[in-house]
Design a protein around this motif. Sequence first.
Motif, mmCIF file in Angstrom:
data_model
loop_
_atom_site.group_PDB
_atom_site.id
_atom_site.type_symbol
_atom_site.label_atom_id
_atom_site.label_comp_id
_atom_site.label_asym_id
_atom_site.label_seq_id
_atom_site.Cartn_x
_atom_site.Cartn_y
_atom_site.Cartn_z
ATOM 1 N N VAL A 5 0.858 -1.173 0.000
ATOM 2 C CA VAL A 5 0.000 0.000 0.000
ATOM 3 C C VAL A 5 0.898 1.229 0.000
ATOM 4 N N PRO A 6 0.611 2.223 -0.837
ATOM 5 C CA PRO A 6 1.419 3.448 -0.815
ATOM 6 C C PRO A 6 1.380 4.100 0.575
ATOM 7 N N VAL A 7 2.443 4.775 0.938
ATOM 8 C CA VAL A 7 2.607 5.319 2.278
ATOM 9 C C VAL A 7 1.514 6.328 2.611
ATOM 10 N N GLU A 8 1.193 7.215 1.668
ATOM 11 C CA GLU A 8 0.169 8.223 1.979
ATOM 12 C C GLU A 8 -1.200 7.590 2.214
ATOM 13 N N LEU A 9 -1.513 6.520 1.493
ATOM 14 C CA LEU A 9 -2.788 5.839 1.720
ATOM 15 C C LEU A 9 -2.746 5.004 3.002
ATOM 16 N N ALA A 10 -1.586 4.462 3.338
ATOM 17 C CA ALA A 10 -1.440 3.730 4.599
ATOM 18 C C ALA A 10 -1.608 4.673 5.780
ATOM 19 N N LEU A 11 -1.061 5.896 5.682
ATOM 20 C CA LEU A 11 -1.236 6.886 6.753
ATOM 21 C C LEU A 11 -2.701 7.320 6.873
ATOM 22 N N ARG A 12 -3.360 7.450 5.734
ATOM 23 C CA ARG A 12 -4.782 7.793 5.775
ATOM 24 C C ARG A 12 -5.569 6.700 6.500
ATOM 25 N N ASP A 13 -5.288 5.461 6.182
ATOM 26 C CA ASP A 13 -5.957 4.339 6.859
ATOM 27 C C ASP A 13 -5.624 4.313 8.347
ATOM 28 N N LEU A 14 -4.369 4.624 8.674
ATOM 29 C CA LEU A 14 -3.948 4.637 10.075
ATOM 30 C C LEU A 14 -4.687 5.723 10.862
ATOM 31 N N PHE A 15 -4.804 6.915 10.290
ATOM 32 C CA PHE A 15 -5.532 7.982 10.970
ATOM 33 C C PHE A 15 -7.027 7.682 11.065
ATOM 34 N N TYR A 16 -7.560 7.027 10.049
ATOM 35 C CA TYR A 16 -8.963 6.630 10.097
ATOM 36 C C TYR A 16 -9.177 5.611 11.217
ATOM 37 N N ALA A 17 -8.267 4.659 11.353
ATOM 38 C CA ALA A 17 -8.369 3.658 12.427
ATOM 39 C C ALA A 17 -8.187 4.315 13.795
ATOM 40 N N ALA A 18 -7.301 5.329 13.873
ATOM 41 C CA ALA A 18 -7.110 6.043 15.134
ATOM 42 C C ALA A 18 -8.384 6.793 15.519
ATOM 43 N N GLY A 19 -9.037 7.394 14.549
ATOM 44 C CA GLY A 19 -10.321 8.060 14.816
ATOM 45 C C GLY A 19 -11.372 7.068 15.263
ATOM 46 N N LEU A 20 -11.359 5.902 14.663
ATOM 47 C CA LEU A 20 -12.288 4.852 15.088
ATOM 48 C C LEU A 20 -11.996 4.428 16.521
ATOM 49 N N GLY A 21 -10.717 4.346 16.886
ATOM 50 C CA GLY A 21 -10.350 4.018 18.263
ATOM 51 C C GLY A 21 -10.807 5.091 19.234
ATOM 52 N N PHE A 22 -10.692 6.361 18.841
ATOM 53 C CA PHE A 22 -11.147 7.455 19.704
ATOM 54 C C PHE A 22 -12.658 7.418 19.882
ATOM 55 N N LEU A 23 -13.401 7.195 18.806
ATOM 56 C CA LEU A 23 -14.865 7.101 18.920
ATOM 57 C C LEU A 23 -15.280 5.912 19.783
ATOM 58 N N LEU A 24 -14.550 4.825 19.659
ATOM 59 C CA LEU A 24 -14.827 3.659 20.499
ATOM 60 C C LEU A 24 -14.554 3.976 21.963
ATOM 61 N N CYS A 25 -13.501 4.731 22.230
ATOM 62 C CA CYS A 25 -13.188 5.156 23.605
ATOM 63 C C CYS A 25 -14.278 6.073 24.147
ATOM 64 N N ALA A 26 -14.774 6.985 23.328
ATOM 65 C CA ALA A 26 -15.849 7.879 23.767
ATOM 66 C C ALA A 26 -17.119 7.090 24.081
ATOM 67 N N ALA A 27 -17.448 6.103 23.245
ATOM 68 C CA ALA A 27 -18.630 5.279 23.498
ATOM 69 C C ALA A 27 -18.444 4.445 24.774
ATOM 70 N N TYR A 28 -17.249 3.906 24.969
ATOM 71 C CA TYR A 28 -16.950 3.117 26.162
ATOM 72 C C TYR A 28 -17.051 3.982 27.418
ATOM 73 N N SER A 29 -16.496 5.184 27.349
ATOM 74 C CA SER A 29 -16.540 6.079 28.509
ATOM 75 C C SER A 29 -17.963 6.511 28.818
ATOM 76 N N ALA A 30 -18.768 6.761 27.801
ATOM 77 C CA ALA A 30 -20.167 7.126 28.021
ATOM 78 C C ALA A 30 -20.941 5.964 28.635
ATOM 79 N N ALA A 31 -20.678 4.761 28.168
ATOM 80 C CA ALA A 31 -21.359 3.593 28.739
ATOM 81 C C ALA A 31 -20.968 3.397 30.196
ATOM 82 N N ARG A 32 -19.684 3.576 30.514
ATOM 83 C CA ARG A 32 -19.244 3.457 31.908
ATOM 84 C C ARG A 32 -19.843 4.560 32.768
ATOM 85 N N LEU A 33 -20.027 5.749 32.188
ATOM 86 C CA LEU A 33 -20.644 6.855 32.911
ATOM 87 C C LEU A 33 -22.098 6.530 33.230
ATOM 88 N N LEU A 34 -22.800 5.940 32.274
ATOM 89 C CA LEU A 34 -24.216 5.630 32.476
ATOM 90 C C LEU A 34 -24.427 4.408 33.363
#
Length: 161
Positions: A5-34
């Motif tokens: 995979v070209p490096v720029e597209l691999a970085l795009r995928d990596l940042f997309y996965a990092a955003g997915l990890g952050f959204l998952l963390c936000a959902a997890y934290s909200a569930a623990r809060l509730l």
Amino acid sequence: MVGGVPVELALRDLFYAAGLGFLLCAAYSAARLLLGSGKTACFVCDAAVLALGALAYRSAAMSRFYAGQPRWYTLAGGALCFLASRAALAPLLSGVEAFVRWCLAWPFVMVWRAVLRPAFCAISAHFVHARAARRERKAKRIRTAKKKRLQNGGKVLYNSK
């Protein structure tokens, strides 16, 4: 086999996965809060974050990632972003959780202090006063019963005329 995979597209995928990890963390934290911090709630939240994370990651890999399949660096990036977000958000969210719980409990505390506690104290005082009055009446009856136990005069058993 998928080629490199070209490096720029691999970085795009990596940042997309990092955003997915952050959204998952936000959902997890909200569930623990509730749900709270109990053992059962923690287990449910942990199991749900694993299942939801696997489902979201697989879905994102198939639909959004350049290669069309999961790669190790995107999985590592998503997991590391989840853990880093959790470490960064946990102290902040504990303060938010305490504030939300205080805001939710405040009306009930005020009703307890202003209405219910005085009412319960008045009812309790009434029952205490009634119990004391019953004890006093019982003690008075016992005292009068002891006074009346004087011996009667002698009785004649036969007619002696």
